[in-house]
Enzyme design. Structure first.
Site, PDB file in Angstrom:
ATOM      1  N   LYS B  27      60.300  70.439  85.122  1.00  0.00           N
ATOM      2  CA  LYS B  27      59.430  70.443  86.020  1.00  0.00           C
ATOM      3  C   LYS B  27      59.532  71.795  86.884  1.00  0.00           C
ATOM      4  O   LYS B  27      58.234  72.448  87.564  1.00  0.00           O
ATOM      5  CB  LYS B  27      60.218  69.642  87.173  1.00  0.00           C
ATOM      6  CG  LYS B  27      60.074  69.392  88.290  1.00  0.00           C
ATOM      7  CD  LYS B  27      60.965  68.928  88.632  1.00  0.00           C
ATOM      8  CE  LYS B  27      61.145  67.215  88.634  1.00  0.00           C
ATOM      9  NZ  LYS B  27      60.553  65.795  88.376  1.00  0.00           N
ATOM     10  N   ARG B  97      66.303  68.110  93.285  1.00  0.00           N
ATOM     11  CA  ARG B  97      65.414  67.589  91.730  1.00  0.00           C
ATOM     12  C   ARG B  97      65.688  68.724  90.379  1.00  0.00           C
ATOM     13  O   ARG B  97      65.870  69.041  90.605  1.00  0.00           O
ATOM     14  CB  ARG B  97      63.764  67.392  91.328  1.00  0.00           C
ATOM     15  CG  ARG B  97      63.616  67.354  92.694  1.00  0.00           C
ATOM     16  CD  ARG B  97      61.856  66.984  92.302  1.00  0.00           C
ATOM     17  NE  ARG B  97      60.684  66.323  93.268  1.00  0.00           N
ATOM     18  CZ  ARG B  97      60.203  66.144  94.226  1.00  0.00           C
ATOM     19  NH1 ARG B  97      60.116  67.481  94.985  1.00  0.00           N
ATOM     20  NH2 ARG B  97      59.643  65.435  94.301  1.00  0.00           N
ATOM     21  N   ARG B 351      49.214  67.999  85.403  1.00  0.00           N
ATOM     22  CA  ARG B 351      49.321  67.957  84.376  1.00  0.00           C
ATOM     23  C   ARG B 351      48.353  67.636  83.971  1.00  0.00           C
ATOM     24  O   ARG B 351      47.169  66.302  84.363  1.00  0.00           O
ATOM     25  CB  ARG B 351      50.254  66.795  84.001  1.00  0.00           C
ATOM     26  CG  ARG B 351      49.823  65.579  84.943  1.00  0.00           C
ATOM     27  CD  ARG B 351      51.909  64.345  84.654  1.00  0.00           C
ATOM     28  NE  ARG B 351      50.567  63.304  85.682  1.00  0.00           N
ATOM     29  CZ  ARG B 351      51.952  62.067  85.956  1.00  0.00           C
ATOM     30  NH1 ARG B 351      52.879  62.242  86.024  1.00  0.00           N
ATOM     31  NH2 ARG B 351      51.513  61.516  87.261  1.00  0.00           N
ATOM     32  N   SER B 777      51.245  56.039  44.342  1.00  0.00           N
ATOM     33  CA  SER B 777      50.859  55.607  45.156  1.00  0.00           C
ATOM     34  C   SER B 777      52.237  55.125  45.704  1.00  0.00           C
ATOM     35  O   SER B 777      52.909  54.320  45.540  1.00  0.00           O
ATOM     36  CB  SER B 777      49.673  54.998  44.643  1.00  0.00           C
ATOM     37  OG  SER B 777      49.271  54.178  46.294  1.00  0.00           O
TER      38      SER B 777
END
Lengths: 892, 892
Positions: B27, B97, B351, B777
């Site tokens: 952030k 925050r 964003r 494989s």
């Protein structure tokens, strides 16, 4: 100096020795060694494996100098034998044999009597004075040579021989005369020419080079190539060729042939033991047509023919002297073959003699006393796998027995008892003191209590790793499994053997779990002895090992037995077997049928005190030795019945509707239970189960510490971990419960929390897992199943085929697959140590009792192996072998 | 220089940027970046993660210089905002925050409105002119702060609020007045003091440091620790703390808040798309209480309220300009949040915007045209997993639908049809032209022909990897699986949905395999488009990948479909599906029931021409591209019925006794079929089966080469190899048959023989195996099952729990478990190359179509992946992502 390709041996001189196996092959090196220690070996020479390599690198041609070298060596043989190759008057005959580094089926083996032709046969008649002998030898040579060297269809010549016998109106070869054989030689040669368009070689030198070429050629035949491919033997090792002068034990009454052991191979007693036949070939001694005679008076019993000591006194004295020389040289009991040709003794072979377990121990202990070997060597002289013979009761060898069927020797020992067909009956009969044999088509975990109660177990289906076999071995109980010879009918409570014998409930039978034999009636048994020489040897064993040996034990009884066998702790205590006991299975089922947490907790509360009691009993028996307890592992459906009938019966006793129970059974059904909802997956989805178990373990430990002053460090083991995240959660749960119990008791108890490594993913991420685990225990049974993608229960349809055809060298559930599963174990050890410096490492799969696997465990640095109680001495011995660097098993 | 702990952002200047995520958290780095490109971000500062580390290393204390740094930065914020923290007249409010490197649930999230107290609230009233707003903000702050920082039980305050509303006789918070809120603030504070014995802090600086301490403290709370443990996030990463000035969109009619996308996220069209609300908080836009308004006239529809473009013209112009700046800076479509406080625009977040697959492609292609990005970047802009949406028919979004049940979205696409309950019915109805939906409790290999015939499949049981799901995905057919909402009754030929709706045979339903919805009646669908932008993008994709993409296809039809999706060969052609077709299952069963080789060969001779025909069809469709054909893999019992009733019916048609057939079924029963007698184990015990298959393959190839001038190099693949010895034998058998066929046709055909690597043991010994195999494989379905010890069929009881609780990050059958199974794959690649220099390596498990797994395959250097036809474009795109080094999936 030109390269040397041919190595002579004869008259005490040999250019090679036992260490030159790579160059001379096994057989050539052995002949050289015997010669050089002065034994009277018929002279000869070995063409080295280098020639084989040259032969294939150079378009099937020989080095330029080879012909001269062979000629020169042949001349030395002729001189020593006083006979000449191809001489009509006094011919030398030779054998030609292949001999690679490792014994290899599929290659040319032997050509005998080489050098015979229409003129030299006369010389042999002169030498032996026996025309029939000479022509018989001649025709055998023609048959063998034309088959192996010339590629003749051997049936053609066999057919001619049959015709001859028919014409003469006789049945046996021995009834044919010298003239018959002579005529046959002629007829054989004509047939060969007609079939192949070429003459049978008359010239002995052509014969010799033909045979040498055939040996080298056989190195690259299809069977040999396939064998090498399957066994990873490099093609460039090559084979050697051994050319050796022939000697005959059947040229008259001053001839003989025999085999002997320098000590008694069955008891180990220190006397010279052997058999011989006058005027006979080597194969006659083993063929059993004539009864061999004892070599000396020590062995002679009334009614025996004269001993060699009596009739060939000088030769016997010489042989007895050779016995001493051999034991001094090889420092081990030897198995020898000899031939006497016209009063002269020849040694054909010596090798370490095979022996019984009892003999092995006695010889080893005796030889230490005699100063021949030291204690370490004595330990290495007993093969761990042999010990099994000694650790169980066995049938009295003197007793008569009536064998009615044969199955797999699934768990050794012998036992007699009355036949019962259900586990409940077994238990009921045993309670009133009867000895019973439990007979089932196959067993399941529900039969455990009956297996415990029975003296032995017989199943009609299932292999060496079936439920019955594995559990019986764990219990040290005799078991014959997969006995296809019997047809069990539960309804009539009887079985019928292939020979028609009907056996009903209550009839007595005897099982021999070491041979797989099932006998009618009671056959007396003898008990194992674990004192005397056995105890002496095991003392040396324990002084010479690093690896600890623990046991897999689920009960106080098993723990006690294991302690007697020398177990140093419990490596695997399975808690689910406790769940099956009659008094608790009801509570377990109640738990499974509960639809909510509360119901489950109520049922678990009933089980808690019982589990705690079990642990107290086990901790007491182990007296402070480490005990690793595995939390619940099998899927829940194993605790419920599967058959409609049983479901209905159970529903009744539990007071639930059959529908409800059936629904639950269906809901719990799994397509691949081995890969299903079990182990830690149960612990995560039903945390209350593991919580109860951890509580029981810790309360047991705390009580003993508090009340009886014990020192106990319980090891709590969480099964079937695939990812570290599973272990993180379960470890935290267990720590919470442990610390709560410890606080409640107010005592100091340490504990370890660890995990099984039994899934490839756990092995591959062992570094992460080690950060949450104080120990690893390799569960190599399941690790083998998942690494191979192979279910033990289903492998019966192809695994035997795999082992027979060599696709797998051994059943990987018996001996750890070192190159696959072992690679994972090794990786997990390394990663585990990188994640936690001093992590404790052990193994608790069945492999913990397999000698080769124990050696592997030593080599990768495990701290201990854990195996069933009866295999503890085997594992101890194998651990000593590993530490002493000698993993060879003489019995193989 | 003293260490720097605090990073300022505001007014176009930021001390951090987007690259400093480790130091500033996600952030903090984002706020700095937005600020520095000139966006109007409310100013603030970030306390770095270094402080968190210091805090825990130093007994929960801060660096000495921190207080001064925070004060200095707070001052800069005050200056920019023209407000002062704690100023009664014009106070600054801030939010606090947490912000770690990786987003982490369980940590403290946000405290808003910090700085409010009984005096500053007056200043807010003055600023906003709205007393109710101010006291509402204040009481929210007290609630949030007391809960998160002080540890107050939040129910106490909520209860007070309820009491107040009751007293006032109102229901909604919005009905309370300024006075009510003011009284509540007082009541809250008293309750806090009574409960905690401490005053609510009045001093804004105390509030701030309390909040900072709470953020750092939350890093070590139990939930955060558990989350980090399960997700392997190191504890020493630490968290940052962001302190940012508050702005309000709800201070009056010159305020607003909104969200916008720089282009239409559902179509990709290039216009500015967004919504806003006047006088509102951010949460009001998403909460749905008020209807948001369009931001511009382009979007505005009749009846809409005025657009932002009309009423806040300047701000809109500024925002539209920011849109351009953002797209130029981030070179991608942005999702933004903004707030307008008293006519001033603030950017709160930007964003990369989430978008539909269609939009992703359009935006990527458009941006290349616009010169914003290059082709490589365009390729990386579309998430491979998104493509799935575009490759199947889908429900018309405009159509009405009546959903009656919901199951798992097992195979995407949509389909309508009449309900049938058996595979035979499905086939019969389809033959007469009807469109049917096959409804089963679950499907088995016996239902394949019905699944082929049906338009869609609905099952009541089974997960995302159940038989129905796997086969349907392979067929590209829509499937809803494990639909527990329906109860199927075969007897009455109907099912009942949970809502009580009865659906009978013949009723029409519609399935949406992308959502799992089941609808009554027919719902119209629209077809996928694979031209235009899609084709353009896929062209760039193919120019930018190294990994080849093949398909798993068993029929000419599947092969054709796969070619259309761009498959470059067949990586897995399963021969057993061919065995199930109606015309050959009889011969297959005849073979299984034969008791001897002769009987089996007779039955195989009937199958041979049919298999050959299949291969000819497939080779023709693939026009010379490589085709890998796997020899028979499943256990034989899969070809026989299991239910008593079906056994009896089959016995009748086959003319054998039901007993005989039942006996065979019992004999073939396996406890763990996954680990049983299958794959190469069948090929070894019944070599005639593989011989027939190899003959069919080579005859097909030779005929096409001879008659149609094809170039074909068949790749013959042997399944379930565990040891090289198995492969040695089977390879030799196959070579013999191939060479015999080639000689018979007199043509030149090359062929490769290789193996599946699908067992851990094969991976561990891949060096040895490579010496016998021209290609590997990776069969990662079975390899996952064995490595984890986890049966796909049984995992339903615990695997969902594992994924939900994070024990496993993902279903390992959907996305390859890279740290476990992947480690084996990597090891096998390395070992394989050491055994054979240029060994061809591919993967044919379901993972071949999973984007993350494809990236892994690229990284370990495989040559190709193989997946179901409909996933080929996804795999192509994922392969390009891998080659371009961008494996990020925007949709996650």
């Amino acid at each position: 100096m030109a390269a040397k390709y041919v190595y002579f041996f004869g008259n005490g001189n040999a250019e090679g020795d036992a260490s030159m196996k790579n160059l001379l092959g096994g057989k050539g090196a052995n002949l050289a060694e015997m010669t050089s220690i002065g034994l009277p070996v018929p002279p000869g020479f070995t063409i080295s494996t280098d020639v084989c390599t040259y032969y294939y690198a150079n378009d099937n041609s020989y080095p330029g100098s080879l012909q001269a070298e062979v000629a020169a060596n042949l001349k030395r043989v002729e001189e020593l034998m006083g006979r000449t190759f191809g001489d009509p008057a006094n011919p030398l005959l030779v054998s030609v044999r292949s001999g690679a580094r490792a014994s290899m089926p599929g290659m040319m083996d032997t050509i005998l009597n080489l050098g015979l032709n229409d003129t030299t046969v006369k010389g042999i008649i002169a030498q032996s004075g026996d025309e029939r002998f000479a022509y018989d030898a001649y025709r055998r040579f023609v048959q063998m040579y034309s088959d192996v060297v010339m590629g003749m269809d051997k049936h053609v010549l066999e057919h001619l021989l049959e015709q001859k016998k028919e014409m003469k109106g006789v049945h046996l070869d021995t009834e044919l005369t010298a003239t018959d054989w002579k005529e046959l030689v002629g007829a054989f040669k004509e047939a060969i020419k007609a079939e192949l368009g070429q003459e049978f070689p008359e010239n002995p030198h052509d014969q010799l080079w033909g045979a040498i070429g055939a040996v080298f050629g056989s190195w690259m035949n299809q069977r040999a190539i396939t064998y090498r491919k399957l066994n990873n033997i490099p093609a460039d090792w090559g084979t050697a060729v051994n050319v050796q002068s022939m000697v005959f034990g059947n040229m008259g009454d001053d001839c003989a042939t025999g085999v002997a052991f320098t000590r008694d191979p069955s008891t180990g007693d220190n006397y010279f033991y052997g058999e011989y036949l006058v005027n006979a070939q080597g194969e006659d001694v083993v063929a059993g047509i004539r009864t061999p005679q004892p070599i000396n008076l020590h062995q002679k019993k009334p009614g025996d023919l004269p001993a060699m000591e009596e009739v060939l006194t000088d030769c016997y004295a010489q042989l007895a002297n050779i016995r001493t020389i051999l034991e001094k040289h090889y420092k081990d009991m030897q198995d020898i073959e000899f031939t006497i040709e016209k009063g002269k003794l020849y040694m054909l072979q010596t090798r370490n003699g095979k022996r019984t377990a009892k003999a092995a121990i006695k010889i080893a202990v005796d030889m230490v006393k005699e100063g021949l070997i030291d204690e370490k060597t004595a330990v290495l002289r007993v093969a761990p796998s042999q010990l099994d013979q000694l650790l169980h009761p066995s049938l009295d060898p003197k007793a008569e027995k009536k064998v009615i069927a044969k199955g797999l020797p699934a768990s050794p020992g012998a036992a007699s008892g009355e036949v019962v067909f259900t586990a409940d009956e077994a238990e009921a009969e045993a309670k009133v003191g009867k000895r019973v044999i439990l007979v089932r088509i196959e067993t399941s975990p529900e039969d455990i209590h009956g297996m415990h109660a029975a003296r032995g177990i017989l199943t009609a289906r299932g292999g060496m790793t079936s439920h019955a076999a594995v559990v019986a071995r764990g219990m040290g109980k005799c078991c014959v499994a997969g006995c296809g010879d019997i047809k069990v009918d539960y309804k009539s409570e009887s079985f019928v053997a292939r020979n028609g014998q009907l056996v009903k409930k209550g009839d007595v039978i005897t099982l021999d779990g070491s041979t797989g034999e099932v006998m009618l009636g009671e056959v007396p048994t003898v008990s194992p002895e674990m004192t005397g020489d056995f105890a002496t040897l095991m003392g040396w064993v324990d002084q010479n090992r690093r690896l600890k040996v623990r046991t897999n034990a689920d009960t106080p009884h098993d723990s006690k037995v294991a302690r007697q066998f020398g177990a140093e702790g419990i490596g695997l205590c399975r808690t689910e077997h406790m769940f099956f006991e009659a008094d608790r299975i009801a509570a377990v089922r109640e738990m499974i049928l509960s639809e909510d947490l509360e119901g489950r907790q109520k049922a678990l509360a009933k089980i808690l005190p019982m589990q705690k009691g079990d642990f107290i009993g086990i901790f007491r028996e182990m007296k402070g030795l480490p005990v690793t307890i595995r939390l619940l592992d099998p899927p829940l459906h194993e605790f419920l019945p599967q058959e409609e009938k049983d479901i209905e019966a159970l529903a009744k006793t539990m007071g639930v509707s059959p529908q409800q129970l059936k629904h639950k059974v269906e809901f719990l059904h799994e397509f691949n239970p081995m890969l299903g909802h079990r182990g830690c997956r149960l612990g995560l989805t039903f945390p209350e189960i593991y919580d109860m178990q951890v509580q029981a373990i810790m309360e047991a430990a705390c009580e003993l510490v508090k009340n009886e002053g014990f020192t106990i460090v319980p090891e709590i083991m969480i099964p079937l971990i695939a990812t570290v995240a599973e272990l993180k959660v379960l470890r935290a749960n267990a720590v919470r419960v442990c610390d709560e119990v410890i606080a409640r008791y107010g005592v100091q108890v340490e504990y370890l929390i660890g995990t099984m490594i039994e899934l490839p993913r756990a092995a591959l991420t062992a570094d992460e897992i080690a950060r949450e685990a104080e120990f690893f225990s390799f569960g190599t049974n399941d690790l083998t199943q998942t690494t191979f993608g192979l279910s033990r229960d289903d492998a019966g349809k192809f695994l035997p085929f795999y082992v027979e055809t060599g696709i797998l060298p051994e059943d990987p559930f018996v001996s750890l697959d070192q190159s696959g599963v072992g690679k994972l174990v090794k990786l997990a050890c390394e990663l585990g140590r990188s994640g936690r410096d001093k992590i404790k490492l052990g193994i608790c799969g069945e492999h913990g009792g397999d000698p080769a696997s124990v050696v592997f465990c030593h080599e990768v640095g495990l701290d201990y192996v854990s195996c069933s109680p009866f295999r503890v001495p085997i594992a101890r011995l194998a651990a000593a072998h590993a530490a002493l660097g000698g993993g060879t098993d003489l019995t193989k």
